[in-house]
Design a protein around this motif. Sequence first.
Motif, PDB file in Angstrom:
ATOM      1  N   ARG A 114      12.300   0.212  -1.728  1.00 48.51           N
ATOM      2  CA  ARG A 114      11.871   1.486  -2.347  1.00 48.51           C
ATOM      3  C   ARG A 114      10.438   2.031  -2.068  1.00 48.51           C
ATOM      4  NH1 ARG A 114      14.641   1.412  -7.282  1.00 48.51           N
ATOM      5  NH2 ARG A 114      14.127  -0.733  -7.322  1.00 48.51           N
ATOM      6  N   ASP A 115      10.045   3.041  -2.101  1.00 50.82           N
ATOM      7  CA  ASP A 115       8.673   3.534  -1.724  1.00 50.82           C
ATOM      8  C   ASP A 115       8.319   3.922  -3.245  1.00 50.82           C
ATOM      9  OD1 ASP A 115       9.657   6.109  -2.100  1.00 50.82           O
ATOM     10  OD2 ASP A 115       9.194   6.436  -0.038  1.00 50.82           O
ATOM     11  N   SER A 116       7.197   4.624  -3.418  1.00 48.15           N
ATOM     12  CA  SER A 116       6.477   5.188  -4.491  1.00 48.15           C
ATOM     13  C   SER A 116       7.135   6.339  -5.074  1.00 48.15           C
ATOM     14  CB  SER A 116       5.064   5.168  -4.511  1.00 48.15           C
ATOM     15  OG  SER A 116       4.849   6.490  -3.698  1.00 48.15           O
ATOM     16  N   SER A 117       8.027   7.029  -4.068  1.00 45.23           N
ATOM     17  CA  SER A 117       8.575   8.108  -4.772  1.00 45.23           C
ATOM     18  C   SER A 117       9.988   7.660  -5.349  1.00 45.23           C
ATOM     19  CB  SER A 117       8.948   9.293  -3.506  1.00 45.23           C
ATOM     20  OG  SER A 117       9.724   8.738  -2.742  1.00 45.23           O
ATOM     21  N   GLY A 118      10.366   6.538  -5.198  1.00 48.10           N
ATOM     22  CA  GLY A 118      11.762   6.060  -5.569  1.00 48.10           C
ATOM     23  C   GLY A 118      12.825   6.409  -4.454  1.00 48.10           C
ATOM     24  N   SER A 119      12.295   6.662  -3.412  1.00 47.66           N
ATOM     25  CA  SER A 119      13.405   6.781  -2.055  1.00 47.66           C
ATOM     26  C   SER A 119      13.874   5.398  -1.754  1.00 47.66           C
ATOM     27  CB  SER A 119      12.662   7.762  -1.039  1.00 47.66           C
ATOM     28  OG  SER A 119      12.330   8.960  -1.563  1.00 47.66           O
ATOM     29  N   LEU A 120      15.065   5.290  -1.381  1.00 50.98           N
ATOM     30  CA  LEU A 120      15.422   3.891  -0.841  1.00 50.98           C
ATOM     31  C   LEU A 120      15.746   4.098   0.619  1.00 50.98           C
ATOM     32  CD1 LEU A 120      17.875   2.906  -3.906  1.00 50.98           C
ATOM     33  CD2 LEU A 120      15.717   1.910  -3.122  1.00 50.98           C
ATOM     34  N   ALA A 121      15.541   3.257   1.362  1.00 49.01           N
ATOM     35  CA  ALA A 121      15.985   3.066   2.837  1.00 49.01           C
ATOM     36  C   ALA A 121      15.897   1.745   3.333  1.00 49.01           C
ATOM     37  CB  ALA A 121      14.603   3.720   3.703  1.00 49.01           C
ATOM     38  N   TRP A 122      16.642   1.499   4.455  1.00 47.75           N
ATOM     39  CA  TRP A 122      16.770   0.108   5.153  1.00 47.75           C
ATOM     40  C   TRP A 122      15.438   0.051   6.246  1.00 47.75           C
ATOM     41  CZ3 TRP A 122      19.934  -3.818   3.338  1.00 47.75           C
ATOM     42  CH2 TRP A 122      20.642  -3.128   2.669  1.00 47.75           C
ATOM     43  N   VAL A 123      15.027  -1.066   6.581  1.00 46.85           N
ATOM     44  CA  VAL A 123      14.059  -1.379   7.472  1.00 46.85           C
ATOM     45  C   VAL A 123      14.258  -2.785   7.823  1.00 46.85           C
ATOM     46  CG1 VAL A 123      12.597  -2.204   5.783  1.00 46.85           C
ATOM     47  CG2 VAL A 123      11.728  -1.267   8.017  1.00 46.85           C
ATOM     48  N   GLU A 124      13.944  -2.965   9.072  1.00 48.17           N
ATOM     49  CA  GLU A 124      14.020  -4.326   9.782  1.00 48.17           C
ATOM     50  C   GLU A 124      12.933  -5.362   9.130  1.00 48.17           C
ATOM     51  OE1 GLU A 124      15.081  -4.767  14.237  1.00 48.17           O
ATOM     52  OE2 GLU A 124      14.178  -2.882  13.852  1.00 48.17           O
ATOM     53  N   LYS A 125      13.265  -6.542   8.603  1.00 53.79           N
ATOM     54  CA  LYS A 125      12.432  -7.180   8.157  1.00 53.79           C
ATOM     55  C   LYS A 125      11.086  -7.467   8.919  1.00 53.79           C
ATOM     56  CE  LYS A 125      15.290 -10.599   6.412  1.00 53.79           C
ATOM     57  NZ  LYS A 125      15.622 -11.656   5.352  1.00 53.79           N
ATOM     58  N   LYS A 126      11.294  -7.654  10.064  1.00 55.26           N
ATOM     59  CA  LYS A 126      10.044  -8.051  10.965  1.00 55.26           C
ATOM     60  C   LYS A 126       8.930  -6.800  10.907  1.00 55.26           C
ATOM     61  CE  LYS A 126      12.140  -6.011  15.305  1.00 55.26           C
ATOM     62  NZ  LYS A 126      12.596  -6.438  16.496  1.00 55.26           N
ATOM     63  N   ALA A 127       9.366  -5.707  10.447  1.00 59.90           N
ATOM     64  CA  ALA A 127       8.614  -4.550  10.246  1.00 59.90           C
ATOM     65  C   ALA A 127       7.773  -4.599   9.103  1.00 59.90           C
ATOM     66  CB  ALA A 127       9.322  -3.296  10.493  1.00 59.90           C
ATOM     67  N   LEU A 128       7.942  -5.590   8.139  1.00 59.55           N
ATOM     68  CA  LEU A 128       7.426  -5.768   6.988  1.00 59.55           C
ATOM     69  C   LEU A 128       6.076  -6.775   7.110  1.00 59.55           C
ATOM     70  CD1 LEU A 128      10.275  -5.864   4.345  1.00 59.55           C
ATOM     71  CD2 LEU A 128       8.875  -3.902   4.829  1.00 59.55           C
ATOM     72  N   SER A 129       5.134  -6.537   6.189  1.00 62.95           N
ATOM     73  CA  SER A 129       4.004  -7.517   5.958  1.00 62.95           C
ATOM     74  C   SER A 129       3.824  -7.798   4.661  1.00 62.95           C
ATOM     75  CB  SER A 129       2.770  -6.808   6.583  1.00 62.95           C
ATOM     76  OG  SER A 129       1.635  -7.561   6.092  1.00 62.95           O
ATOM     77  N   GLN A 130       3.388  -9.217   4.585  1.00 60.96           N
ATOM     78  CA  GLN A 130       3.151  -9.681   3.184  1.00 60.96           C
ATOM     79  C   GLN A 130       1.798  -9.229   2.686  1.00 60.96           C
ATOM     80  OE1 GLN A 130       3.589 -13.793   3.468  1.00 60.96           O
ATOM     81  NE2 GLN A 130       5.941 -13.660   2.712  1.00 60.96           N
ATOM     82  N   GLN A 131       0.892  -8.614   3.491  1.00 59.78           N
ATOM     83  CA  GLN A 131      -0.211  -8.183   3.048  1.00 59.78           C
ATOM     84  C   GLN A 131       0.040  -6.816   2.113  1.00 59.78           C
ATOM     85  OE1 GLN A 131      -3.143  -6.574   6.113  1.00 59.78           O
ATOM     86  NE2 GLN A 131      -4.628  -6.513   4.718  1.00 59.78           N
ATOM     87  N   ARG A 132      -0.523  -7.081   0.973  1.00 60.90           N
ATOM     88  CA  ARG A 132       0.120  -5.894  -0.067  1.00 60.90           C
ATOM     89  C   ARG A 132      -0.954  -4.784  -0.083  1.00 60.90           C
ATOM     90  NH1 ARG A 132       1.746  -8.472  -5.459  1.00 60.90           N
ATOM     91  NH2 ARG A 132       1.724  -6.439  -5.992  1.00 60.90           N
ATOM     92  N   PHE A 133      -0.375  -3.590  -0.447  1.00 56.05           N
ATOM     93  CA  PHE A 133      -1.241  -2.290  -0.627  1.00 56.05           C
ATOM     94  C   PHE A 133      -0.386  -1.538  -1.848  1.00 56.05           C
ATOM     95  CE2 PHE A 133      -2.011  -3.520   3.640  1.00 56.05           C
ATOM     96  CZ  PHE A 133      -3.359  -3.106   3.734  1.00 56.05           C
ATOM     97  N   VAL A 134      -1.224  -0.662  -2.585  1.00 56.23           N
ATOM     98  CA  VAL A 134      -0.823   0.113  -3.590  1.00 56.23           C
ATOM     99  C   VAL A 134      -1.014   1.589  -3.040  1.00 56.23           C
ATOM    100  CG1 VAL A 134      -1.183  -1.570  -5.421  1.00 56.23           C
ATOM    101  CG2 VAL A 134      -2.886   0.066  -4.674  1.00 56.23           C
ATOM    102  N   VAL A 135      -0.478   2.461  -3.802  1.00 56.69           N
ATOM    103  CA  VAL A 135      -0.911   3.787  -3.679  1.00 56.69           C
ATOM    104  C   VAL A 135      -0.962   4.705  -4.613  1.00 56.69           C
ATOM    105  CG1 VAL A 135       1.956   4.514  -3.462  1.00 56.69           C
ATOM    106  CG2 VAL A 135       0.383   5.880  -2.276  1.00 56.69           C
ATOM    107  N   VAL A 136      -2.134   5.425  -4.720  1.00 56.31           N
ATOM    108  CA  VAL A 136      -2.348   6.124  -5.782  1.00 56.31           C
ATOM    109  C   VAL A 136      -1.435   7.120  -6.195  1.00 56.31           C
ATOM    110  CG1 VAL A 136      -4.130   7.617  -6.753  1.00 56.31           C
ATOM    111  CG2 VAL A 136      -4.972   5.917  -5.204  1.00 56.31           C
ATOM    112  N   THR A 137      -0.881   7.208  -7.511  1.00 55.50           N
ATOM    113  CA  THR A 137       0.138   8.169  -7.976  1.00 55.50           C
ATOM    114  C   THR A 137      -0.519   9.255  -8.978  1.00 55.50           C
ATOM    115  OG1 THR A 137       0.614   6.522  -9.885  1.00 55.50           O
ATOM    116  CG2 THR A 137       1.720   6.205  -7.691  1.00 55.50           C
ATOM    117  N   VAL A 138      -1.648   9.290  -9.455  1.00 58.44           N
ATOM    118  CA  VAL A 138      -1.956  10.222  -9.974  1.00 58.44           C
ATOM    119  C   VAL A 138      -3.147  11.236  -9.315  1.00 58.44           C
ATOM    120  CG1 VAL A 138      -2.061   8.811 -12.080  1.00 58.44           C
ATOM    121  CG2 VAL A 138      -4.119   8.697 -10.731  1.00 58.44           C
ATOM    122  N   PRO A 139      -3.438  12.360  -9.818  1.00 60.39           N
ATOM    123  CA  PRO A 139      -4.222  13.277  -8.882  1.00 60.39           C
ATOM    124  C   PRO A 139      -5.720  12.589  -8.531  1.00 60.39           C
ATOM    125  CG  PRO A 139      -3.089  14.596 -10.620  1.00 60.39           C
ATOM    126  CD  PRO A 139      -2.841  13.005 -11.037  1.00 60.39           C
TER     127      PRO A 139
END
Length: 160
Positions: free
Chosen positions: A80-105
């Motif tokens: 799930r992304d910040s908009s709530g959208s769901l999708a499938w992705v290969e696990k090898k395309a994921l990183s454990q390094q974490r990021f956040v996205v700004v959700t306010v103006p």
Amino acid sequence: MKKSSLIDSCWLKNKVGIFLTGIFLQSPGYAVAEMEFFSIADSAVVMYDAPSLKADKLFVADRHLPVEVVVDVDGWAKVRDSSGSLAWVEKKALSQQRFVVVTVPLASIHKSADANSELVFQAEENIVLEWLDSDSKGWVKVRHSGGQAGYVKVNQVWGS
């Protein structure tokens, strides 16, 4: 239909739904993740509508996009992304390094986990920041790609 039989019917449907959900979640090959946050590891990662390279392509995700894993299946993750959208992705395309996205103006990043502390910088909506720590209740320590670091309120970002 009488009110009592309608209530009994709804009760039965709910019990059957809960039972079937339990069976699905315990099926081999399917595992529910513990709502873990990851990020997209590479640029231009294709997101699919099912756990298969032959599935329909939904969109292309950019590097560092924060995602929450909601289901983990044999080399694939439903995210799930910040908009709530769901999708499938290969696990090898994921990183454990974490990021956040700004959700306010406009999010305010402070020197310490205190709204009265010095303002280090501000980040506009949809800017991705590296997640460093969540050791202060209600705050997340982040770093901008330009190197500036500080604390942002958790209700101003998604992915922590």
